[in-house]
Design a protein around this motif. Sequence first.
Motif, PDB file in Angstrom:
ATOM      1  N   THR A   1      44.303  61.414  95.289  1.00  0.00           N
ATOM      2  CA  THR A   1      43.964  62.529  94.401  1.00  0.00           C
ATOM      3  C   THR A   1      45.158  62.906  93.534  1.00  0.00           C
ATOM      4  O   THR A   1      44.998  63.268  92.363  1.00  0.00           O
TER       5      THR A   1
ATOM      6  N   ARG B   1      45.282  62.793  89.344  1.00  0.00           N
ATOM      7  CA  ARG B   1      45.788  63.894  88.517  1.00  0.00           C
ATOM      8  C   ARG B   1      46.931  63.416  87.619  1.00  0.00           C
ATOM      9  O   ARG B   1      46.960  63.692  86.413  1.00  0.00           O
TER      10      ARG B   1
ATOM     11  N   TYR C   1      38.938  66.720  91.849  1.00  0.00           N
ATOM     12  CA  TYR C   1      39.380  65.369  92.185  1.00  0.00           C
ATOM     13  C   TYR C   1      38.763  64.887  93.499  1.00  0.00           C
ATOM     14  O   TYR C   1      39.177  63.872  94.042  1.00  0.00           O
TER      15      TYR C   1
ATOM     16  N   ALA D   1      37.767  63.207  89.427  1.00  0.00           N
ATOM     17  CA  ALA D   1      37.576  62.004  90.232  1.00  0.00           C
ATOM     18  C   ALA D   1      36.454  62.266  91.231  1.00  0.00           C
ATOM     19  O   ALA D   1      36.316  63.380  91.745  1.00  0.00           O
TER      20      ALA D   1
END
Length: 318
Positions: free
Chosen positions: A261, A265, A287, A272
């Motif tokens: 994650t 970013r 995310y 995501a």
Amino acid sequence: MTIRAGWPLIQPQPRLSILIYHRVLSEADPMRPDDPDVETFDRQMRLLARYTRVMALDEAIERLERGDLPRGATAITFDDGYADNYSNALPILQRHGLSATFFVATGFLNGGRMFNDTIIEAVNRAGDGGIHLGELGLGHVPTSGTATRYYAMERITQAVKHLPAQARQQALELLLERVGVPVEGGSPMMTDAQVRGLHEAGMLIGAHTVSHTILRRLDDATALREISDSRDYLSGLLRQPVRFFAYPNGRPGQDYGPRETRLARALGFRAALCIARGGAAPGSDLYQLPRYTPHSPSPVKFLAQLMRCSREEAQAVF
């Protein structure tokens, strides 16, 4: 009362339901029971268009963040990059006026083949004699009859899917050697031109790594390269930024974790997506946006599964 009008009762708090598909088959295949054929997919899209509010993923995420997401909000996604996404799914989506996002594993474009397709074809060609795969810890794998072949495919897939790309390829080569019959036919994956065609038709394109390997099994540099190279290839192909990413396999804490994650970013993705039952609510981690598939080919059960999952707020935690 129609379902659309009844969403405030069905879904007391707004949730974003994100559906995940992989293939839309020209005809049903017992070795791919989770992939709808064109008739089933057309029926499901008709139901979504009539009873939910299908939104483009970027718009849905914007409204999720603003807090004005409508009840019944739904987004449609596809993973991997199969050619039937373009040839079969796109015309149906267009017929119903729907948008979808296609997450592409770029290493398989233009003639590639994903490992699971090789396994299915190898098992289908094995005949009734079975396959000896002691090196994979499976021993003798029976392959007589459709149900037995499906079970064989599942066992082999589970044995190899979490291997690093090179080890996975070696396992596939062993499988093909034991079957003794080469996998024939063209690639089931899209070409660059078909990816561009989806984009030109107004669909969103997202990254899905290069080789569809399980990110948590990789070292930092390789994980970064898998994600960034996929993004960069698609950005160059489409001549615009690629803003969305989907984790391969996508189970929280098993296939991806906090490192992944952070990478998503840092690489500038807007959001995501993972695999988790339930819907995204205001405040959900962008995310780790959950996705799921209502699998039933029955229209009534399909809607029931959709409504039940849309009521739940997914808890995508590591």
